[in-house]
Design a protein around this motif. Sequence first.
Motif, PDB file in Angstrom:
ATOM      1  N   GLY A   1       0.812  -1.208   0.000  1.00 36.73           N
ATOM      2  CA  GLY A   1       0.000   0.000   0.000  1.00 36.73           C
ATOM      3  C   GLY A   1       0.849   1.264   0.000  1.00 36.73           C
ATOM      4  O   GLY A   1       0.526   2.239  -0.687  1.00 36.73           O
ATOM      5  N   TRP A   2       1.938   1.246   0.780  1.00 30.68           N
ATOM      6  CA  TRP A   2       2.826   2.418   0.820  1.00 30.68           C
ATOM      7  C   TRP A   2       3.375   2.715  -0.575  1.00 30.68           C
ATOM      8  O   TRP A   2       3.333   3.847  -1.054  1.00 30.68           O
ATOM      9  N   TRP A   3       3.888   1.679  -1.232  1.00 28.94           N
ATOM     10  CA  TRP A   3       4.447   1.867  -2.565  1.00 28.94           C
ATOM     11  C   TRP A   3       3.371   2.253  -3.572  1.00 28.94           C
ATOM     12  O   TRP A   3       3.608   3.080  -4.469  1.00 28.94           O
ATOM     13  N   ALA A   4       2.197   1.653  -3.447  1.00 28.68           N
ATOM     14  CA  ALA A   4       1.124   1.962  -4.398  1.00 28.68           C
ATOM     15  C   ALA A   4       0.716   3.424  -4.307  1.00 28.68           C
ATOM     16  O   ALA A   4       0.507   4.088  -5.331  1.00 28.68           O
ATOM     17  N   ARG A   5       0.601   3.947  -3.087  1.00 30.84           N
ATOM     18  CA  ARG A   5       0.229   5.359  -2.923  1.00 30.84           C
ATOM     19  C   ARG A   5       1.334   6.269  -3.431  1.00 30.84           C
ATOM     20  O   ARG A   5       1.074   7.263  -4.128  1.00 30.84           O
ATOM     21  N   ALA A   6       2.582   5.936  -3.093  1.00 29.75           N
ATOM     22  CA  ALA A   6       3.707   6.776  -3.513  1.00 29.75           C
ATOM     23  C   ALA A   6       3.848   6.796  -5.034  1.00 29.75           C
ATOM     24  O   ALA A   6       4.045   7.860  -5.644  1.00 29.75           O
ATOM     25  N   LEU A   7       3.728   5.644  -5.650  1.00 27.79           N
ATOM     26  CA  LEU A   7       3.900   5.575  -7.104  1.00 27.79           C
ATOM     27  C   LEU A   7       2.703   6.159  -7.841  1.00 27.79           C
ATOM     28  O   LEU A   7       2.870   6.733  -8.927  1.00 27.79           O
ATOM     29  N   ARG A   8       1.520   6.054  -7.292  1.00 29.22           N
ATOM     30  CA  ARG A   8       0.362   6.683  -7.944  1.00 29.22           C
ATOM     31  C   ARG A   8       0.514   8.198  -7.945  1.00 29.22           C
ATOM     32  O   ARG A   8       0.231   8.858  -8.952  1.00 29.22           O
ATOM     33  N   ARG A   9       0.981   8.751  -6.826  1.00 31.07           N
ATOM     34  CA  ARG A   9       1.236  10.201  -6.783  1.00 31.07           C
ATOM     35  C   ARG A   9       2.307  10.585  -7.790  1.00 31.07           C
ATOM     36  O   ARG A   9       2.188  11.588  -8.501  1.00 31.07           O
ATOM     37  N   ALA A  10       3.362   9.782  -7.856  1.00 33.38           N
ATOM     38  CA  ALA A  10       4.465  10.090  -8.774  1.00 33.38           C
ATOM     39  C   ALA A  10       4.002  10.042 -10.230  1.00 33.38           C
ATOM     40  O   ALA A  10       4.365  10.907 -11.029  1.00 33.38           O
ATOM     41  N   ARG A  11       3.193   9.034 -10.581  1.00 33.71           N
ATOM     42  CA  ARG A  11       2.707   8.937 -11.971  1.00 33.71           C
ATOM     43  C   ARG A  11       1.783  10.099 -12.310  1.00 33.71           C
ATOM     44  O   ARG A  11       1.753  10.567 -13.456  1.00 33.71           O
ATOM     45  N   ALA A  12       1.029  10.571 -11.319  1.00 34.40           N
ATOM     46  CA  ALA A  12       0.123  11.702 -11.555  1.00 34.40           C
ATOM     47  C   ALA A  12       0.909  12.990 -11.784  1.00 34.40           C
ATOM     48  O   ALA A  12       0.534  13.826 -12.611  1.00 34.40           O
ATOM     49  N   GLU A  13       2.012  13.141 -11.060  1.00 36.50           N
ATOM     50  CA  GLU A  13       2.823  14.348 -11.203  1.00 36.50           C
ATOM     51  C   GLU A  13       3.665  14.325 -12.478  1.00 36.50           C
ATOM     52  O   GLU A  13       3.870  15.357 -13.117  1.00 36.50           O
TER      53      GLU A  13
END
Length: 200
Positions: free
Chosen positions: A178-190
């Motif tokens: 979950g930690w990685w999923a949230r971090a990477l989703r934010r990164a892909r959005a940015e």
Amino acid sequence: MAERDRLQLVIIIGSVRKGRFGPVVADWLASRAGRRHDFDVDIIDLATAWLPDVMSADRDALRPRAVQDLAPWLGAADAFVVVTPEYNQSFPAALKNAIDWYDEEWHAKPVAFVSYGGASSGLTAVAQLRQVFADVHAVTVRETVSFHNYWSSFGPDGLPLAREECDEAACKMFDRLGWWARALRRARAEEPYRLPGRHD
């Protein structure tokens, strides 16, 4: 947690053999994930995905219908858990085939593993899968769940005999995923993830 903040988790059953144990493991895993507030869960069974095992060397060739049908499910995922046995010191050919059919669907997304086998608990298969997923630009998490001599590790109710220990291992894996999923989703959005030399 707001509905828009929930993560789409896809559990992939990697074996297609008749009599395989993967669905038992996947159902237990999905029930554990379903207790959490941060995941919406889908299960993809490669035995019913009907992905062809012959592909074109032409990257621009039209993908077969079965491949196109599965693509949106993988593309919408924020995270994956691959349920894999170990066959002859490696993972199933059907799983490699499924990974190879897709590209951007894996990019910059986290992948965790739940393995089962004999003496090795399927961990040799997991070690090889880490290399494969790195090459498709996914991020594998360290925490895993594995079952040693799986045929004697589950009861007739489809639950692990060492229930508390397995639930705790799954919780730790889901926390990290979950930690990685949230971090990477934010990164892909940015900043959309692009490979060197490729342009939209």
